[in-house]
Design an enzyme around this catalytic site. Structure first.
Site, mmCIF file in Angstrom:
data_model
loop_
_atom_site.group_PDB
_atom_site.id
_atom_site.type_symbol
_atom_site.label_atom_id
_atom_site.label_comp_id
_atom_site.label_asym_id
_atom_site.label_seq_id
_atom_site.Cartn_x
_atom_site.Cartn_y
_atom_site.Cartn_z
ATOM 1 N N TRP A 23 -20.506 -4.336 20.171
ATOM 2 C CA TRP A 23 -20.488 -3.004 19.559
ATOM 3 C C TRP A 23 -20.125 -1.927 20.574
ATOM 4 O O TRP A 23 -20.392 -0.765 20.363
ATOM 5 C CB TRP A 23 -21.856 -2.703 18.943
ATOM 6 C CG TRP A 23 -22.179 -3.550 17.762
ATOM 7 C CD1 TRP A 23 -22.026 -3.226 16.447
ATOM 8 C CD2 TRP A 23 -22.704 -4.887 17.759
ATOM 9 N NE1 TRP A 23 -22.425 -4.259 15.645
ATOM 10 C CE2 TRP A 23 -22.843 -5.302 16.418
ATOM 11 C CE3 TRP A 23 -23.067 -5.778 18.782
ATOM 12 C CZ2 TRP A 23 -23.336 -6.555 16.068
ATOM 13 C CZ3 TRP A 23 -23.546 -7.027 18.438
ATOM 14 C CH2 TRP A 23 -23.681 -7.411 17.085
ATOM 15 N N CYS A 58 -20.944 -7.072 11.816
ATOM 16 C CA CYS A 58 -21.692 -7.589 10.665
ATOM 17 C C CYS A 58 -20.817 -8.273 9.624
ATOM 18 O O CYS A 58 -21.164 -9.335 9.113
ATOM 19 C CB CYS A 58 -22.526 -6.487 10.036
ATOM 20 S SG CYS A 58 -21.600 -5.135 9.282
ATOM 21 N N HIS A 117 -23.616 -1.993 5.915
ATOM 22 C CA HIS A 117 -24.025 -3.218 6.597
ATOM 23 C C HIS A 117 -23.747 -4.381 5.657
ATOM 24 O O HIS A 117 -23.861 -4.246 4.430
ATOM 25 C CB HIS A 117 -25.496 -3.176 6.996
ATOM 26 C CG HIS A 117 -25.947 -4.386 7.759
ATOM 27 N ND1 HIS A 117 -25.227 -4.906 8.816
ATOM 28 C CD2 HIS A 117 -27.021 -5.191 7.604
ATOM 29 C CE1 HIS A 117 -25.848 -5.967 9.282
ATOM 30 N NE2 HIS A 117 -26.934 -6.169 8.564
ATOM 31 N N ASP A 140 -29.203 -12.995 7.054
ATOM 32 C CA ASP A 140 -28.384 -12.069 7.824
ATOM 33 C C ASP A 140 -28.217 -12.625 9.238
ATOM 34 O O ASP A 140 -29.180 -12.720 9.996
ATOM 35 C CB ASP A 140 -29.052 -10.693 7.866
ATOM 36 C CG ASP A 140 -28.156 -9.606 8.445
ATOM 37 O OD1 ASP A 140 -27.110 -9.954 9.040
ATOM 38 O OD2 ASP A 140 -28.496 -8.422 8.313
ATOM 39 N N TYR A 301 -20.636 3.169 13.005
ATOM 40 C CA TYR A 301 -21.012 2.695 11.680
ATOM 41 C C TYR A 301 -22.427 2.148 11.674
ATOM 42 O O TYR A 301 -23.066 2.029 10.622
ATOM 43 C CB TYR A 301 -19.997 1.666 11.164
ATOM 44 C CG TYR A 301 -20.314 0.230 11.484
ATOM 45 C CD1 TYR A 301 -21.074 -0.541 10.627
ATOM 46 C CD2 TYR A 301 -19.836 -0.372 12.644
ATOM 47 C CE1 TYR A 301 -21.363 -1.866 10.907
ATOM 48 C CE2 TYR A 301 -20.109 -1.691 12.930
ATOM 49 C CZ TYR A 301 -20.875 -2.433 12.070
ATOM 50 O OH TYR A 301 -21.153 -3.740 12.359
#
Length: 507
Positions: A23, A58, A117, A140, A301
């Site tokens: 990220w 993600c 997400h 997840d 984001y």
């Protein structure tokens, strides 16, 4: 399977799984997560090298999980949650702190709201839970937080999330906060403490979506995750959940009041000026004087905000029953240096009513729209025969787009090598033809990605039917949008955070 069978080996943490998360914005040692057009290349690379593939975020993690679990025979769908909260202190609320002048205190705002997400739902029985919690379960693979010492999340019953039953395993409190936490605004008081000044209901968990079976149509599944916003059932679920939170529910002033505040934006297009606005309305019987503060910053984001680069103060007097619109124009030249790949702009508007002391606050996330690639099949799609595909793209920026390149891929399709396009002029429309060869009959999906230094990766897709013989399809299937997107991007355990480079909290 990692974590006692809970999660497949998709993220690389703990068990050297398929994907490395990144990220930071620096993807020079791998592939920009936005550039992936499917999971085929990722899984082939992992299988061939045995090493985790760089990089994922993600929607990439979720896409790979969909492929892996479906290959294992488990019904799985990719789920996108817009305005997705990330609760860092298990309060089951999204807490936003303001100073005495109503400026956001970003250093205290550790809870974040992601533009979106993406995770997965997997259909399964839950013999480990009481009756009634079978069906869709959240899993997840994005490494956000640890759960029982591992970077995994779920399986968490969607039914439990809907009803606020956060005492059930696994990770139900975290998922509940993602889709249905209230935004609680705290203001610093003269004595140094904080008091709740505003509660915003219904701001978290918007347009929870998946893809329709066999199509590219978005299917809204919000009603599967929560009761209608503001309904008695939904408020009961929130009350049930927050009663198990780390902080007793401190209900602030009701969201309704004699003065109301709404925020909005005009068309948000990369390269164009942006018009932001706040609308205040006096629903009372006496004139009211308002002091408003606008604060604008860029936000990843994942909800990690940068420093405010534009702030304004306004004063308005509203007669009874009247409303007023306060506008703020932001030029491309002003916001462009602050907005990077996958970033959005966050507008925070806070208002105080002089006569009554009423405080209102709203946040607005504005995602700058970028153009899609348009793909058109220019001949019959016959197995073993090359067929040209036209790709059309228009540069939306008021400046040249340097160093652009085009890449195409698709399962069962032989595609050309990436093509360097050079510089694309300001506002220029680019048309080029590339030949692809279907390798197998049946429905095929071709994806194209355009990368450049000035815009995030741009995507387009085309679905067509490949046949054997002398005839074939010459266009996309009904319902195809010609683009790709991010819709398919237990209370007993303590969670611990792990910091990320650049201050990101996941995604």
């Amino acid at each position: 399977m990692a974590g006692g069978g809970r999660d497949p080996r998709v993220n690389s943490l703990d068990d050297s799984g398929v994907l490395v998360g990144n990220w930071t914005g620096d993807y020079s040692q791998g592939t920009n997560p936005s550039a992936w057009a499917g999971s085929v290349g990722i899984l082939r690379s992992f299988h061939g090298s045995g090493s985790p593939v760089r990089y994922g975020q993600c929607w990439v993690f979720a896409g790979v999980v969909t492929t892996v679990l479906r290959c294992l025979g488990l019904p799985t769908r990719t789920v996108t949650n817009y305005n997705s909260a990330h609760d860092t202190d298990t309060s089951l609320t999204t807490d936003i702190y303001l100073d005495e002048a109503m400026r956001p205190l970003e250093r205290l705002n550790t809870d974040s709201v992601w533009n979106f997400h993406v995770w997965n739902d997997c259909w399964m029985k839950r013999p480990d839970l009481p009756e009634g919690y079978d069906g869709w379960q959240v899993v997840d693979a994005t490494p956000q937080e640890t759960s029982s010492g591992l970077f995994c999340c779920g399986p968490c019953s969607v039914t439990a999330v809907k009803n606020g039953d956060v005492f059930l395993k696994y990770d139900t409190p975290f998922v509940f906060a993602e889709v249905n936490s209230d935004k609680v605004y705290w203001q610093r008081q003269p004595h140094g403490g904080f008091a709740v000044v505003h509660v915003e209901e219904g701001a978290i968990g918007r347009r929870i979506s998946t893809l329709g079976a066999g199509s590219a149509a978005r299917v809204d599944i919000t009603d599967q995750y929560k009761h209608p916003e503001g309904s008695e059932e939904e408020r009961r679920a929130v009350s049930t959940a927050t009663s198990h939170g780390s902080r007793p529910r401190q209900r602030g002033p009701a969201s309704a009041g004699e003065v109301t505040l709404t925020v909005g934006a005009g068309p948000a297009v990369a390269g164009a000026d942006l018009e932001l606005r706040a609308v205040v309305k006096n629903q009372g019987l006496e004139p009211r004087t308002l002091r408003l503060r606008f604060s604008l910053c860029a936000v990843r984001y994942t909800g990690v905000a940068g420093a405010a680069f534009r702030q304004e103060q306004h004063r308005r007097t509203l007669p009874p029953g009247q409303e007023d619109t306060v506008a703020m124009t932001v030029t491309y030249g002003e916001y462009q240096p602050h907005v990077g790949d996958q970033d959005a702009l966050k507008l925070t508007v806070a208002a105080a009513v002089q006569e009554s002391g009423q405080v209102l606050a709203k946040e607005l996330l504005v995602r700058l729209h970028t153009p899609e690639l348009t793909l058109t099949l220019l001949g019959p799609a016959v197995v073993g025969r090359a067929v040209p595909v036209q790709v059309v793209f228009q540069n939306p920026l008021p400046e040249p787009l340097p160093g652009a390149s085009l890449r195409m891929e698709g399962a069962g399709i032989a595609c050309p090598k990436p093509v360097a396009l050079g510089s694309v002029g300001a506002g220029q429309t680019l048309r080029l033809s590339q030949s692809v060869t279907p390798l197998r009959a049946g429905q095929r999906r071709l994806a194209a990605t355009l990368e450049s230094a000035a815009l995030p990766p741009l995507h387009g897709s085309l679905q067509f039917q490949a046949v054997t013989g002398d005839t074939g399809s010459t266009g996309s299937l009904p319902g195809d949008t010609g683009s790709t997107g991010n819709t398919g991007n237990g209370g007993r355990r303590r969670r611990r955070r792990r910091g990320r480079p650049g201050g990101s909290t996941g995604g």
